[in-house]
Design a protein around this motif. Structure first.
Motif, PDB file in Angstrom:
ATOM      1  N   GLN A 440       0.976  -1.269  -0.036  1.00  0.00           N
ATOM      2  CA  GLN A 440       0.042   0.199   0.022  1.00  0.00           C
ATOM      3  C   GLN A 440       0.874   1.151   0.026  1.00  0.00           C
ATOM      4  OE1 GLN A 440      -2.598   0.364   3.445  1.00  0.00           O
ATOM      5  NE2 GLN A 440      -3.428   2.313   2.602  1.00  0.00           N
ATOM      6  N   VAL A 441       0.815   1.900  -1.229  1.00  0.00           N
ATOM      7  CA  VAL A 441       1.556   3.215  -1.249  1.00  0.00           C
ATOM      8  C   VAL A 441       0.684   4.433  -0.398  1.00  0.00           C
ATOM      9  CG1 VAL A 441       2.577   4.973  -2.680  1.00  0.00           C
ATOM     10  CG2 VAL A 441       2.481   2.438  -3.480  1.00  0.00           C
ATOM     11  N   ILE A 442       1.547   5.122   0.625  1.00  0.00           N
ATOM     12  CA  ILE A 442       1.049   6.181   1.272  1.00  0.00           C
ATOM     13  C   ILE A 442       1.239   7.412   0.533  1.00  0.00           C
ATOM     14  CG2 ILE A 442       0.737   7.151   3.475  1.00  0.00           C
ATOM     15  CD1 ILE A 442       1.596   4.655   4.973  1.00  0.00           C
ATOM     16  N   ALA A 443       2.480   7.709   0.300  1.00  0.00           N
ATOM     17  CA  ALA A 443       2.868   8.739  -0.209  1.00  0.00           C
ATOM     18  C   ALA A 443       3.927   8.673  -1.466  1.00  0.00           C
ATOM     19  CB  ALA A 443       3.643   9.903   0.746  1.00  0.00           C
ATOM     20  N   PRO A 450       7.653   5.131  -4.369  1.00  0.00           N
ATOM     21  CA  PRO A 450       6.876   5.572  -3.234  1.00  0.00           C
ATOM     22  C   PRO A 450       7.641   6.188  -2.354  1.00  0.00           C
ATOM     23  CG  PRO A 450       6.990   3.219  -3.383  1.00  0.00           C
ATOM     24  CD  PRO A 450       7.500   3.621  -4.493  1.00  0.00           C
ATOM     25  N   ARG A 452       6.386   6.627   0.919  1.00  0.00           N
ATOM     26  CA  ARG A 452       5.984   5.906   2.072  1.00  0.00           C
ATOM     27  C   ARG A 452       5.166   4.619   1.658  1.00  0.00           C
ATOM     28  NH1 ARG A 452       7.000   7.583   7.167  1.00  0.00           N
ATOM     29  NH2 ARG A 452       5.226   6.370   8.018  1.00  0.00           N
ATOM     30  N   PHE A 453       5.494   3.426   1.938  1.00  0.00           N
ATOM     31  CA  PHE A 453       4.554   2.447   1.792  1.00  0.00           C
ATOM     32  C   PHE A 453       4.175   1.359   3.085  1.00  0.00           C
ATOM     33  CE2 PHE A 453       8.712   0.843   0.669  1.00  0.00           C
ATOM     34  CZ  PHE A 453       8.676  -0.449   1.335  1.00  0.00           C
ATOM     35  N   VAL A 454       3.453   0.523   3.065  1.00  0.00           N
ATOM     36  CA  VAL A 454       3.077  -0.234   3.912  1.00  0.00           C
ATOM     37  C   VAL A 454       3.077  -1.645   3.724  1.00  0.00           C
ATOM     38  CG1 VAL A 454       1.285  -1.264   5.694  1.00  0.00           C
ATOM     39  CG2 VAL A 454       1.595   1.207   5.095  1.00  0.00           C
ATOM     40  N   TRP A 455       3.833  -2.639   4.034  1.00  0.00           N
ATOM     41  CA  TRP A 455       4.150  -3.834   3.769  1.00  0.00           C
ATOM     42  C   TRP A 455       4.090  -5.015   4.799  1.00  0.00           C
ATOM     43  CZ3 TRP A 455       9.185  -7.108   3.535  1.00  0.00           C
ATOM     44  CH2 TRP A 455       8.908  -8.253   2.857  1.00  0.00           C
ATOM     45  N   ARG A 457       1.891  -5.027   7.170  1.00  0.00           N
ATOM     46  CA  ARG A 457       1.478  -4.270   8.404  1.00  0.00           C
ATOM     47  C   ARG A 457       2.454  -3.292   8.767  1.00  0.00           C
ATOM     48  NH1 ARG A 457      -2.374  -8.345  11.778  1.00  0.00           N
ATOM     49  NH2 ARG A 457      -3.895  -8.924   9.983  1.00  0.00           N
ATOM     50  N   ALA A 459       5.074  -0.080   8.195  1.00  0.00           N
ATOM     51  CA  ALA A 459       5.170   1.327   7.470  1.00  0.00           C
ATOM     52  C   ALA A 459       6.862   1.476   7.251  1.00  0.00           C
ATOM     53  CB  ALA A 459       4.751   2.403   7.966  1.00  0.00           C
TER      54      ALA A 459
END
Length: 529
Positions: A440-443, A450, A452-455, A457, A459
């Protein structure tokens, strides 16, 4: 008079007419239950009716017959015990009996539903002749609780036709027609329509049918029936299809008394290895696949196989490989009441290539590596020891093909992998996921990596990034994925380095009115060291 060849085959045909009920009684005996005194039958459903599929001798004496409806049979014999038919279990039992028959000849063919054909050509002298061989087989099967009928002839159809009517008949070459002539036409195994048509024509025995012209029989009953008739009369050959491919080399050892100790089993296997190596050395060959068969006195057969990367020509190597294999078995070798026979065979062999081994150190290194792979494969399985070969493709997950190391070690040594530029970081990660994992790409900037991303669970903040490296996918494989991937090598604030890619291209025309860009899906594909 027909000319008889001195090298014609000899076929031992076995028929187990009560295999389904015999299998059930064996199961009852193994569970320790007292033998059932009441008549027993096996029933099968046919057109919404339960018909007698198999029955024991007690049921026969009470007037029950095959094919009879169960309701009618119960009217004749109220105490009848009925079991439901299990055709799969019957087929497995027939396979087990065929495995047991391998002790007499490696050429064993199934004759479903309840028959076997054994090609005993050239091996009857090991058992004292055809009569003693047939008697030994029948006595052993009877002792294990099976009703059996047997016959020997020059082809399988003739022997099968005989053992459906008489037991223990041995037909010399050239006397097939006289042997089957008095048998009823139903013994040929034709359909009910053919049997009824022959009887209406006054042809009640096979001899009666043989007196008529073959063209006449073919025109009335078909070419298939005429072919079976010719085979039963010995005028045509009836080859069998063995269930297993005969091994290239085979040696066995029979014991006067069953053996059960590990020391005797290991010593016997070592002596068989020496005999096998000596037999292969006469033709300059080595074994690539070895199989050890252990025949228990209760009819169970255990087969253990090992593969080798190079042709094996030393008995000590064979002995070591089987020792490794036996020690690593999840299901240990259980001798039960003992093994009465052991067999070692080379199911696949190759010509041994002579190489200079005194001065070439590379040859010695290959030998040691191959021996190590063989020992590991013997313990954990050959499919688990792999080498990777390069594949001419741009798709990362398909760039390396894992193959069994034992068969592909030379190819892996000569493989041409892409060269890495000295001083440059690796372009591909050390660990590549079998399936890319979504992140999930945050910014981040629309066309870049990206921020910031979440992999899984967690960040991650990207502090360094390299890319993109655009990879064009195989457009001719419409599997639902984008036609391009943009890969980035990124590093987070903790020094962890990842290999990410964007699936598909970013399209500015898809941006909503609020000015928030619509990004394609992002995936984690690998981790750098």
């Amino acid at each position: 008079m027909r000319a008889v060849s001195a090298n014609r085959r000899r076929i031992l045909s076995l028929w187990l007419p009560r295999l389904p009920i015999d299998r059930i009684k064996r199961q009852q005996a193994l569970t320790g239950a007292p033998p059932e005194a009441k008549p027993q039958v096996v029933v099968i459903k046919d057109a919404n009716a339960l018909l007698i599929h198999s029955l024991d001798e007690v049921a026969v004496r009470h007037g029950v017959s095959l094919g009879q409806p169960l309701a009618n049979a119960r009217a004749v014999c109220p105490d009848l015990v009925a079991h439901e038919a299990d055709l799969t279990a019957d087929a497995q039992m027939l396979e087990s009996i065929a495995d047991w028959c391998d002790r007499f000849t490696p050429l064993v063919a199934l004759d479903p539903p309840h028959g076997l054909s054994l090609d005993i050509t050239g091996c009857v002298h090991l058992f004292g002749g055809e009569a003693r061989l047939m008697q030994s087989v029948c006595d052993a099967l009877t002792a294990h609780g099976f009703t059996v009928s047997a016959a020997i002839a020059s082809n399988a159809v003739c022997a099968r036709t005989l053992n459906r009517q008489v037991h223990g008949r041995i037909v010399p070459d050239g006397e097939e027609a006289a042997a089957v002539a008095p048998l009823p036409v139903a013994a040929l195994g034709g359909s009910e329509a053919i049997t009824l048509g022959l009887r209406r024509a006054g042809l009640k025995t096979i001899g009666d049918v043989a007196t008529r012209g073959r063209n006449e029989i073919t025109a009335r009953f078909g070419a298939a029936f005429t072919r079976v008739l010719a085979q039963a009369l010995g005028d045509a050959d009836a080859p069998i299809s063995p269930r297993k491919v005969p091994p290239d080399y085979i040696v066995d050892k029979r014991f006067a008394e069953p053996v059960a100790t590990d020391t005797v089993i290991a010593a016997s296997l070592s002596s068989l290895a020496a005999m096998l190596v000596a037999a292969m050395a006469q033709q300059g060959k080595g074994a690539r696949r070895l199989e050890a068969c252990f025949f228990r006195t209760d009819g169970m057969v255990r087969v253990i196989a090992v593969d080798t990367g190079q042709p094996v020509t030393e008995a000590a190597v064979i002995d070591r490989l089987f020792r490794e294999r036996l020690e690593a078995l999840n299901d240990p070798l259980d001798p039960g009441f003992g093994f009465d026979m052991m067999r070692l065979s080379a199911s696949r062999s190759e010509i041994v290539a002579q190489q200079q081994r005194d001065l070439d150190a590379h040859v010695h290194d290959n030998d040691e590596l191959s021996a190590l792979i063989d020992r590991i494969a013997a313990r954990i399985g050959g499919k688990r020891v792999v080498v990777h070969l390069p594949v001419d493709t741009h798709i990362p997950e398909r760039a390396a093909l894992p193959l069994p190391a034992q068969q592909n070690l030379p190819a892996s040594s000569a493989a041409d992998w892409p060269e890495r530029v000295e001083g440059e970081p690796p372009l591909r990660p050390l660990r590549l996921f079998e399936r890319p994992e979504a992140i999930q790409v945050i910014a981040g900037v629309p066309d870049g990596p990206p921020a910031r991303f979440v992999w899984r669970r967690a960040a991650h903040a990207v502090v360094r990034a390299e890319g993109p490296e655009r990879v064009a996918m195989e457009w001719w494989r419409p599997d639902g994925q984008g036609l391009t991937r943009d890969y980035f090598r990124v590093e987070d604030e903790h020094g962890l380095r990842f290999w990410l890619y964007r699936d598909g291209l970013y399209d500015r025309e898809l941006e909503p009115q609020q000015g928030v860009p619509v990004q394609p899906a992002w995936y984690m594909h690998g981790l750098f060291a």
